[in-house]
Design a protein around this motif. Structure first.
Motif, PDB file in Angstrom:
ATOM      1  N   PHE A  57       0.923  -1.054  -0.008  1.00  0.00           N
ATOM      2  CA  PHE A  57       0.005  -0.057  -0.002  1.00  0.00           C
ATOM      3  C   PHE A  57       0.867   1.255   0.089  1.00  0.00           C
ATOM      4  CE2 PHE A  57      -2.743   3.139   1.914  1.00  0.00           C
ATOM      5  CZ  PHE A  57      -3.916   3.135   1.193  1.00  0.00           C
ATOM      6  N   TRP A  58       1.986   1.292   0.850  1.00  0.00           N
ATOM      7  CA  TRP A  58       2.829   2.400   0.842  1.00  0.00           C
ATOM      8  C   TRP A  58       3.498   2.491  -0.436  1.00  0.00           C
ATOM      9  CZ3 TRP A  58       8.310   1.534   0.065  1.00  0.00           C
ATOM     10  CH2 TRP A  58       8.774   2.669   0.440  1.00  0.00           C
ATOM     11  N   TYR A  59       3.956   1.451  -1.107  1.00  0.00           N
ATOM     12  CA  TYR A  59       4.631   1.701  -2.336  1.00  0.00           C
ATOM     13  C   TYR A  59       3.643   2.157  -3.392  1.00  0.00           C
ATOM     14  CZ  TYR A  59       7.501   0.393  -6.365  1.00  0.00           C
ATOM     15  OH  TYR A  59       8.265   0.345  -7.440  1.00  0.00           O
ATOM     16  N   ASP A  60       2.376   1.593  -3.461  1.00  0.00           N
ATOM     17  CA  ASP A  60       1.445   1.912  -4.220  1.00  0.00           C
ATOM     18  C   ASP A  60       0.819   3.389  -4.263  1.00  0.00           C
ATOM     19  OD1 ASP A  60      -0.671   1.565  -6.211  1.00  0.00           O
ATOM     20  OD2 ASP A  60      -2.100   1.821  -4.856  1.00  0.00           O
ATOM     21  N   ARG A  61       1.037   4.094  -2.928  1.00  0.00           N
ATOM     22  CA  ARG A  61       0.607   5.516  -2.782  1.00  0.00           C
ATOM     23  C   ARG A  61       1.637   6.472  -2.898  1.00  0.00           C
ATOM     24  NH1 ARG A  61      -5.051   6.040  -2.892  1.00  0.00           N
ATOM     25  NH2 ARG A  61      -5.620   3.934  -2.512  1.00  0.00           N
ATOM     26  N   LYS A  62       2.973   5.770  -2.806  1.00  0.00           N
ATOM     27  CA  LYS A  62       4.186   6.514  -2.955  1.00  0.00           C
ATOM     28  C   LYS A  62       4.430   7.716  -1.715  1.00  0.00           C
ATOM     29  CE  LYS A  62       4.617   6.262  -8.051  1.00  0.00           C
ATOM     30  NZ  LYS A  62       3.726   5.391  -8.132  1.00  0.00           N
ATOM     31  N   TRP A  63       4.074   6.971  -0.457  1.00  0.00           N
ATOM     32  CA  TRP A  63       4.203   7.681   0.621  1.00  0.00           C
ATOM     33  C   TRP A  63       5.723   7.900   1.013  1.00  0.00           C
ATOM     34  CZ3 TRP A  63      -0.187   5.601   3.966  1.00  0.00           C
ATOM     35  CH2 TRP A  63      -1.450   6.029   3.464  1.00  0.00           C
ATOM     36  N   SER A  64       5.800   8.874   1.893  1.00  0.00           N
ATOM     37  CA  SER A  64       7.129   8.863   2.452  1.00  0.00           C
ATOM     38  C   SER A  64       7.484   7.724   3.487  1.00  0.00           C
ATOM     39  CB  SER A  64       7.250  10.127   3.260  1.00  0.00           C
ATOM     40  OG  SER A  64       6.557  10.101   4.670  1.00  0.00           O
ATOM     41  N   ILE A  65       8.967   7.642   3.517  1.00  0.00           N
ATOM     42  CA  ILE A  65       9.460   6.631   4.634  1.00  0.00           C
ATOM     43  C   ILE A  65       8.932   6.657   5.989  1.00  0.00           C
ATOM     44  CG2 ILE A  65      11.571   5.598   5.718  1.00  0.00           C
ATOM     45  CD1 ILE A  65      11.444   4.853   2.948  1.00  0.00           C
ATOM     46  N   LYS A  66       8.694   8.037   6.381  1.00  0.00           N
ATOM     47  CA  LYS A  66       8.165   8.242   7.759  1.00  0.00           C
ATOM     48  C   LYS A  66       6.687   7.201   7.793  1.00  0.00           C
ATOM     49  CE  LYS A  66       6.275  11.892  10.819  1.00  0.00           C
ATOM     50  NZ  LYS A  66       6.306  13.279  10.847  1.00  0.00           N
ATOM     51  N   ARG A  67       5.869   7.762   6.814  1.00  0.00           N
ATOM     52  CA  ARG A  67       4.523   6.791   6.874  1.00  0.00           C
ATOM     53  C   ARG A  67       4.839   5.382   6.837  1.00  0.00           C
ATOM     54  NH1 ARG A  67      -0.470   9.742   3.964  1.00  0.00           N
ATOM     55  NH2 ARG A  67      -0.358  11.809   5.403  1.00  0.00           N
ATOM     56  N   LEU A  68       5.685   4.862   6.002  1.00  0.00           N
ATOM     57  CA  LEU A  68       6.039   3.547   6.384  1.00  0.00           C
ATOM     58  C   LEU A  68       6.644   2.959   7.771  1.00  0.00           C
ATOM     59  CD1 LEU A  68       6.322   0.633   4.939  1.00  0.00           C
ATOM     60  CD2 LEU A  68       8.797   1.388   4.388  1.00  0.00           C
ATOM     61  N   LEU A  69       7.215   3.847   8.195  1.00  0.00           N
ATOM     62  CA  LEU A  69       7.729   3.356   9.600  1.00  0.00           C
ATOM     63  C   LEU A  69       6.619   3.474  10.715  1.00  0.00           C
ATOM     64  CD1 LEU A  69      11.182   5.260   9.639  1.00  0.00           C
ATOM     65  CD2 LEU A  69      10.695   2.824   9.539  1.00  0.00           C
ATOM     66  N   ILE A  70       5.683   4.387  10.284  1.00  0.00           N
ATOM     67  CA  ILE A  70       4.446   4.471  11.358  1.00  0.00           C
ATOM     68  C   ILE A  70       3.537   3.319  11.007  1.00  0.00           C
ATOM     69  CG2 ILE A  70       2.214   5.773  11.564  1.00  0.00           C
ATOM     70  CD1 ILE A  70       3.953   8.382  10.940  1.00  0.00           C
ATOM     71  N   LEU A  71       3.570   3.029   9.854  1.00  0.00           N
ATOM     72  CA  LEU A  71       2.564   1.832   9.530  1.00  0.00           C
ATOM     73  C   LEU A  71       3.188   0.499  10.126  1.00  0.00           C
ATOM     74  CD1 LEU A  71       1.677   2.056   5.702  1.00  0.00           C
ATOM     75  CD2 LEU A  71       0.396   2.647   7.655  1.00  0.00           C
ATOM     76  N   MET A  72       4.635   0.191  10.012  1.00  0.00           N
ATOM     77  CA  MET A  72       5.293  -0.890  10.566  1.00  0.00           C
ATOM     78  C   MET A  72       5.179  -0.851  11.927  1.00  0.00           C
ATOM     79  SD  MET A  72       5.864  -2.764   8.204  1.00  0.00           S
ATOM     80  CE  MET A  72       5.594  -2.148   6.497  1.00  0.00           C
ATOM     81  N   VAL A  73       5.560   0.104  12.814  1.00  0.00           N
ATOM     82  CA  VAL A  73       5.690   0.317  14.243  1.00  0.00           C
ATOM     83  C   VAL A  73       4.157   0.006  14.632  1.00  0.00           C
ATOM     84  CG1 VAL A  73       5.837   1.845  16.197  1.00  0.00           C
ATOM     85  CG2 VAL A  73       7.604   1.922  14.342  1.00  0.00           C
ATOM     86  N   ALA A  74       3.022   0.383  13.940  1.00  0.00           N
ATOM     87  CA  ALA A  74       1.624   0.321  14.431  1.00  0.00           C
ATOM     88  C   ALA A  74       1.660  -1.207  14.513  1.00  0.00           C
ATOM     89  CB  ALA A  74       0.793   0.743  13.391  1.00  0.00           C
ATOM     90  N   SER A  75       2.367  -2.027  13.802  1.00  0.00           N
ATOM     91  CA  SER A  75       2.013  -3.567  13.869  1.00  0.00           C
ATOM     92  C   SER A  75       2.529  -4.188  15.277  1.00  0.00           C
ATOM     93  CB  SER A  75       2.547  -4.342  12.662  1.00  0.00           C
ATOM     94  OG  SER A  75       4.035  -4.164  12.937  1.00  0.00           O
ATOM     95  N   LEU A  76       3.144  -3.198  15.983  1.00  0.00           N
ATOM     96  CA  LEU A  76       3.916  -3.861  17.407  1.00  0.00           C
ATOM     97  C   LEU A  76       3.308  -3.329  18.434  1.00  0.00           C
ATOM     98  CD1 LEU A  76       7.599  -3.276  16.131  1.00  0.00           C
ATOM     99  CD2 LEU A  76       6.330  -5.501  15.905  1.00  0.00           C
ATOM    100  N   LEU A  77       2.442  -2.358  18.212  1.00  0.00           N
ATOM    101  CA  LEU A  77       1.871  -1.679  19.361  1.00  0.00           C
ATOM    102  C   LEU A  77       0.405  -1.971  19.561  1.00  0.00           C
ATOM    103  CD1 LEU A  77       3.395   1.559  19.192  1.00  0.00           C
ATOM    104  CD2 LEU A  77       4.232  -0.158  20.594  1.00  0.00           C
TER     105      LEU A  77
END
Length: 96
Positions: A57-77
């Protein structure tokens, strides 16, 4: 892709909470092992699915690395996937 990601995020969050709020106490306080095993398997599969779909989804939307990190950290909390759904995955929020 948005609908798939939203569903995956919600299910992953529910499985995370179910694992730690219900099946872990059953395992350690009551000695009942089976629910923890099955919910753990489901959570593991949903966690992997969330990470893969989040990346796609991040790749498809061409979002920033910051948003990718938010998405990934969200999976842990706990509760964080619900926050991601509300903040980043609502149809009006996905535009930016």
């Amino acid at each position: 892709m948005l609908k798939l990601f939203r569903i995956t995020a919600i299910l992953e969050g529910i499985s995370y909470l179910s694992l730690f709020a219900f099946t872990m106490p059953l395992k350690y306080w009551a000695g009942i092992l089976e629910p923890n095993k099955y919910v753990g398997y489901a959570h593991g599969i949903l966690f992997i699915a969330y990470v893969v779909v989040a990346f796609l989804f991040w790749y498809d939307r061409k979002w920033s690395i910051k948003r990718l990190l938010i998405l990934m950290v969200a999976s842990l909390l706990p509760f964080a996937t619900f926050y991601v759904d509300e903040k980043y995955l609502k149809p009006s929020a996905v535009i930016s």
